[in-house]
Design a protein around this motif. Structure first.
Motif, mmCIF file in Angstrom:
data_model
loop_
_atom_site.group_PDB
_atom_site.id
_atom_site.type_symbol
_atom_site.label_atom_id
_atom_site.label_comp_id
_atom_site.label_asym_id
_atom_site.label_seq_id
_atom_site.Cartn_x
_atom_site.Cartn_y
_atom_site.Cartn_z
ATOM 1 N N GLY A 225 -57.437 -35.196 -35.314
ATOM 2 C CA GLY A 225 -56.112 -34.624 -35.141
ATOM 3 C C GLY A 225 -55.121 -35.595 -34.533
ATOM 4 O O GLY A 225 -54.138 -35.173 -33.933
ATOM 5 N N GLY A 226 -55.364 -36.880 -34.657
ATOM 6 C CA GLY A 226 -54.448 -37.849 -34.061
ATOM 7 C C GLY A 226 -54.692 -37.984 -32.566
ATOM 8 O O GLY A 226 -55.725 -37.570 -32.034
ATOM 9 N N SER A 227 -53.730 -38.563 -31.883
ATOM 10 C CA SER A 227 -53.874 -38.792 -30.440
ATOM 11 C C SER A 227 -54.082 -37.473 -29.704
ATOM 12 O O SER A 227 -53.290 -36.540 -29.853
ATOM 13 C CB SER A 227 -52.640 -39.505 -29.893
ATOM 14 N N THR A 228 -55.123 -37.427 -28.885
ATOM 15 C CA THR A 228 -55.481 -36.178 -28.205
ATOM 16 C C THR A 228 -54.655 -35.957 -26.945
ATOM 17 O O THR A 228 -54.201 -34.837 -26.686
ATOM 18 C CB THR A 228 -56.974 -36.198 -27.833
ATOM 19 N N PHE A 229 -54.446 -37.013 -26.163
ATOM 20 C CA PHE A 229 -53.748 -36.888 -24.880
ATOM 21 C C PHE A 229 -52.528 -37.799 -24.828
ATOM 22 O O PHE A 229 -52.500 -38.866 -25.459
ATOM 23 C CB PHE A 229 -54.695 -37.227 -23.724
ATOM 24 N N ARG A 230 -51.544 -37.385 -24.082
ATOM 25 C CA ARG A 230 -50.369 -38.214 -23.862
ATOM 26 C C ARG A 230 -50.746 -39.407 -22.980
ATOM 27 O O ARG A 230 -51.659 -39.319 -22.159
ATOM 28 C CB ARG A 230 -49.272 -37.410 -23.157
ATOM 29 N N ASN A 231 -50.017 -40.481 -23.152
ATOM 30 C CA ASN A 231 -50.211 -41.624 -22.264
ATOM 31 C C ASN A 231 -49.542 -41.342 -20.923
ATOM 32 O O ASN A 231 -48.321 -41.160 -20.874
ATOM 33 C CB ASN A 231 -49.609 -42.887 -22.867
ATOM 34 N N PRO A 232 -50.299 -41.291 -19.825
ATOM 35 C CA PRO A 232 -49.661 -41.135 -18.508
ATOM 36 C C PRO A 232 -48.751 -42.330 -18.231
ATOM 37 O O PRO A 232 -48.991 -43.431 -18.728
ATOM 38 C CB PRO A 232 -50.846 -41.101 -17.535
ATOM 39 N N GLU A 233 -47.730 -42.109 -17.451
ATOM 40 C CA GLU A 233 -46.793 -43.187 -17.162
ATOM 41 C C GLU A 233 -47.539 -44.388 -16.574
ATOM 42 O O GLU A 233 -48.287 -44.270 -15.601
ATOM 43 C CB GLU A 233 -45.715 -42.719 -16.186
#
Length: 309
Positions: A225-233
């Motif tokens: 499903g593509g990237s699972t998690f957002r990149n934290p800052e």
């Protein structure tokens, strides 16, 4: 309210659209993960006017869920209560302008990029690296390879929960990292993207680089499903996941990709519950190892089997 009860409670009172309607419609096969339950009521509207008229007559207490290409989505095994709207053929047109592209929300991001490139319009190449369709890309301010929707969005037409159609600028939507402030219940139906002239061969070369990079670094041929998690800052999600020892981690038939560990994979028989449990287990390990809380980028909707919404 149980998903299956919506049909009995509301079937007779719902308006009759010009598009197609199905009850207890399986959704799993339409998602990139190939998992998930049924839609109690699935509407494929014929066009924006059909959808607007339908929405104007839907009781406000009835939940409405919009899905597009279902690329960055987990539909839970218990299905989705209320109405599910899936935009399809009537929302996939792409029109070329001298300085941009106007496309329907169901137009695939890749197709938009390719159409623009063939017309000698640059600036939309990054869309070729984003799975899914334009509506979802606007709704989450999707981005890849150094660009995102807010860099190119001129305006988006959105149908409100009351059936009104309004045009919103990028500033109106307050686009930020993987977020757009849509009006409550709003459904993106069309958008205009700004582009600039360039040689088609040069644009095609940049898109070829993106394609090569994706194939080398992502499990694009798997059920994912593509990237699972957002990149934290200040961090990369995949590096945090790798640091926590989660590469290749398995729950049921769901697995953290060995190739790119910010991707989850259905190895063939995974359920939505397997995928979601695996994602939550990864989040817990990363939090314990690094103190950083990963936020889901993949949208999870619907109810677990036997649960109530």
């Amino acid at each position: 309210m149980m998903a299956a009860s919506i049909q009995a409670d509301w079937r007779d009172s719902l308006p009759t659209p010009r598009g197609r309607v199905a009850f207890d419609a399986p959704l799993g096969a339409a998602t990139w993960f190939r998992v998930g339950g049924e839609a109690a009521y699935l509407l494929r509207p014929q066009d924006a006017d059909d959808l607007a008229a339908f929405m104007a007559s839907v009781p406000p207490e009835l939940p409405v869920t919009i899905i597009g290409a279902a690329s960055n989505l987990i539909i839970r095994d218990g299905g989705i209560p209320g109405i599910v709207v899936k935009l399809a053929r009537g929302f996939s047109d792409i029109a070329i302008e001298p300085d941009g592209v106007i496309a329907g929300a169901a137009a695939l991001d890749m197709t938009i990029a390719e159409t623009a490139a063939a017309a000698g319009l640059a600036g939309l190449e990054f869309l070729s690296g984003i799975p899914g369709s334009l509506g979802g890309a606007v709704a989450m301010n999707a981005g890849a390879y150094g660009s995102e929707i807010r860099d190119v969005l001129d305006w988006a037409e959105i149908i409100g929960r009351d059936g009104t159609i309004a045009r919103y600028t990028a500033a109106d939507l307050a686009l930020s990292y993987r977020h757009a402030s849509l009006p409550p219940g709003g459904i993106v139906v069309r958008a205009r993207l700004i582009a600039r002239g360039d040689q088609p061969a040069a644009i095609a070369a940049r898109m070829a680089d993106i394609r090569t990079n994706r194939e080398a670094s992502q499990p694009i041929r798997a059920r994912t499903g593509g990237s699972t998690f957002r990149n934290p800052e200040g961090h990369k999600a995949w590096q945090l996941i790798d640091q926590a020892g989660c590469r290749g981690m398995v729950i049921g038939d769901a697995q953290v990709s060995e190739k790119h560990c910010n991707f989850l994979i259905n190895r063939g028989a995974a359920t939505a519950a397997d995928l979601e449990a695996l994602g939550d287990a990864v989040r817990a390990r990363v939090r314990a190892e690094t103190g950083i809380a990963l936020l889901w980028e993949i949208k999870r909707i619907g109810v677990a089997p036997g649960a109530r919404s």
